[in-house]
Design a protein around this motif. Structure first.
Motif, PDB file in Angstrom:
ATOM      1  N   ALA A   1       0.812  -1.219   0.000  1.00 11.06           N
ATOM      2  CA  ALA A   1       0.000   0.000   0.000  1.00 11.06           C
ATOM      3  C   ALA A   1       0.849   1.275   0.000  1.00 11.06           C
ATOM      4  O   ALA A   1       0.311   2.378  -0.059  1.00 11.06           O
ATOM      5  N   MET A   2       2.170   1.136   0.046  1.00 11.62           N
ATOM      6  CA  MET A   2       3.050   2.310   0.083  1.00 11.62           C
ATOM      7  C   MET A   2       2.905   3.144  -1.189  1.00 11.62           C
ATOM      8  O   MET A   2       2.823   4.364  -1.121  1.00 11.62           O
ATOM      9  N   GLY A   3       2.845   2.489  -2.346  1.00 11.06           N
ATOM     10  CA  GLY A   3       2.713   3.211  -3.613  1.00 11.06           C
ATOM     11  C   GLY A   3       3.819   4.249  -3.764  1.00 11.06           C
ATOM     12  O   GLY A   3       4.983   3.970  -3.522  1.00 11.06           O
ATOM     13  N   GLN A   4       3.431   5.459  -4.156  1.00  7.02           N
ATOM     14  CA  GLN A   4       4.395   6.554  -4.350  1.00  7.02           C
ATOM     15  C   GLN A   4       4.523   7.436  -3.109  1.00  7.02           C
ATOM     16  O   GLN A   4       5.126   8.498  -3.162  1.00  7.02           O
ATOM     17  N   ARG A   5       3.945   7.003  -2.000  1.00  7.78           N
ATOM     18  CA  ARG A   5       4.013   7.808  -0.780  1.00  7.78           C
ATOM     19  C   ARG A   5       5.441   7.867  -0.254  1.00  7.78           C
ATOM     20  O   ARG A   5       6.193   6.913  -0.359  1.00  7.78           O
TER      21      ARG A   5
END
Length: 157
Positions: free
Chosen positions: A93-97
């Motif tokens: 769920a990290m994605g581009q964060r």
């Protein structure tokens, strides 16, 4: 002092019941003791947000941060395992964060966006039998735009 034969079973059951109630009470108390403080309380777009975890015991195995109502692999932002060379392991769920975890269980979400709004949960593993949990709601406000009518009103006065 000897316990009469007929009462040994009652004594054992009573002791087991008391111990069970004590364990449940301790577990409920430990969950209530964990708290997430948002700094700032109402983040704006492109502002850094600190989710400061309070009530963390001195020793624990690891902690996991999740984004969403459910806590499972698909919502895991990252795992942090203190004491190893690269303690932070990013989740699906990290994605581009841009998130940085800290050894005390806290995290910073850099340059927040309105899409970062939602339920953030932390699970701190004390040992294989005990995990402390806390959650908080984050609402990232879009950057406020200057309203032209307000600016013209200010110029007139």
């Amino acid at each position: 002092m000897e316990i009469p034969m007929g009462t040994q079973g009652c004594f054992s059951k009573s002791l087991l019941l008391s111990a069970s109630i004590l364990v449940l009470w301790m577990l409920q108390g430990s969950q209530a003791a964990l708290h997430i403080q948002k700094i700032p309380e109402q983040p704006q777009k492109n502002q850094d947000l600190l989710l400061s975890v309070q009530g963390v015991p001195d020793t624990f195995q690891d902690f996991n941060w999740y984004l969403g109502e459910e806590m499972y692999g698909g919502t895991r932002l990252f795992t942090y395992i203190p004491g190893i060379q690269r303690p932070q392991r990013d989740g699906s769920a990290m994605g581009q964060r841009d998130i940085v975890g800290f050894p005390n269980g806290s995290m910073v979400l850099r340059r927040t966006q309105p899409t970062d709004s939602g339920t953030y949960q932390v699970a701190i593993t004390i040992n294989s039998e005990w995990t402390m949990k806390a959650k908080t709601e984050v609402q990232v406000a879009a950057a406020s735009k200057c309203q032209p009518e307000l600016l013209s009103h200010l110029r007139l006065n």
